[in-house]
Design a protein around this motif. Structure first.
Motif, PDB file in Angstrom:
ATOM      1  N   UNK A  44       0.826  -1.208   0.000  1.00 13.75           N
ATOM      2  CA  UNK A  44       0.000   0.000   0.000  1.00 13.75           C
ATOM      3  C   UNK A  44       0.864   1.264   0.000  1.00 13.75           C
ATOM      4  N   UNK A  45       1.883   1.279   0.846  1.00 13.03           N
ATOM      5  CA  UNK A  45       2.787   2.435   0.904  1.00 13.03           C
ATOM      6  C   UNK A  45       3.573   2.556  -0.391  1.00 13.03           C
ATOM      7  N   UNK A  46       3.986   1.414  -0.939  1.00  8.15           N
ATOM      8  CA  UNK A  46       4.709   1.405  -2.205  1.00  8.15           C
ATOM      9  C   UNK A  46       3.904   2.118  -3.288  1.00  8.15           C
ATOM     10  N   UNK A  47       2.635   1.726  -3.447  1.00  4.76           N
ATOM     11  CA  UNK A  47       1.798   2.321  -4.491  1.00  4.76           C
ATOM     12  C   UNK A  47       1.476   3.784  -4.193  1.00  4.76           C
ATOM     13  N   UNK A  48       1.368   4.124  -2.923  1.00 11.81           N
ATOM     14  CA  UNK A  48       1.111   5.522  -2.542  1.00 11.81           C
ATOM     15  C   UNK A  48       2.256   6.419  -3.006  1.00 11.81           C
ATOM     16  N   UNK A  49       3.492   5.938  -2.826  1.00 11.92           N
ATOM     17  CA  UNK A  49       4.659   6.705  -3.249  1.00 11.92           C
ATOM     18  C   UNK A  49       4.734   6.780  -4.771  1.00 11.92           C
TER      19      UNK A  49
END
Length: 213
Positions: A44-49
């Motif tokens: 989730x954090x990966x895609x947010x970045x």
């Protein structure tokens, strides 16, 4: 194309273990690359970045607590086509690397690599926008000679594939056993054999594999 020399790079390091991310950041600094480095501990954090930042190079693990990166590699390429992806994983490279290359990754690097090999791989990845080790190149040659080798599902018997597809639909051991009119223990044993043949550990990985195969 990757950024030219002397430009500031924008890296995304994604791994659920902070020591791995810190180690890779050290490698990046050691080989003389400069720029911004973003960290992500889950998908989730990966895609947010990816959606918020203009990332040049993403160095990501294969497995996260919230899923397999196979599921997001196509999304990364869709959201940010210029982002180059290097999968940095502890999975067996010979049997697993092509799954990630086929999904859209630009390279695969084993976490078992020595420090100098890791530095060389990251250097080549940043200069050329791709990295294929001798192991992955050998796997590509094998696929060229034997196209069926590219699809790990070819290792399964027709019965095992049928059961794998039922698992992927969300059915449990008892439900599958009732459908196929066999003992529940038979299904459990077959499940274990499927996981061993495909070198996977859970149903999420199985679903991802069925999607791209």
């Amino acid at each position: 194309m990757p950024p030219e020399d002397n430009c500031n790079y924008r890296f995304l390091l994604a791994d659920d273990h902070s020591l791995i991310r810190q180690g890779m950041e050290f490698v990046i600094e050691e080989i003389g690359l400069e720029g911004d480095i973003f960290h992500a501990s889950n998908l989730n954090k990966l895609m947010e970045i990816i959606e918020k930042e203009s990332i040049d190079f993403a160095i990501i693990d294969a497995m996260f607590p919230d899923g397999n990166s196979l599921a997001v590699i196509p999304e990364i390429k869709k959201n940010s086509p210029k982002t180059k992806i290097l999968v940095f994983s502890g999975l067996d490279e010979r049997s697993q690397s092509l799954r990630y290359i086929n999904a859209g990754a630009d390279g695969f690097l084993s976490k078992m690599s020595e420090e100098e090999e890791t530095k060389e791989a990251v250097t080549r990845f940043c200069k050329e926008g791709k990295y294929l080790s001798s192991v992955t190149q050998s796997a590509l040659v094998e696929v060229y000679i034997n196209p069926n080798a590219a699809n790990p599902l070819q290792k399964l018997t027709s019965r095992e594939l049928q059961i794998a597809e039922l698992y992927a639909k969300g059915l449990g051991n008892l439900e599958i056993a009732n459908i196929l009119e066999v003992k529940q223990n038979t299904i459990s044993t077959t499940k274990k054999r499927i996981f061993e043949k495909l070198d996977i550990e859970n149903i999420v990985e199985l679903i991802d594999l069925l999607k791209i195969s």
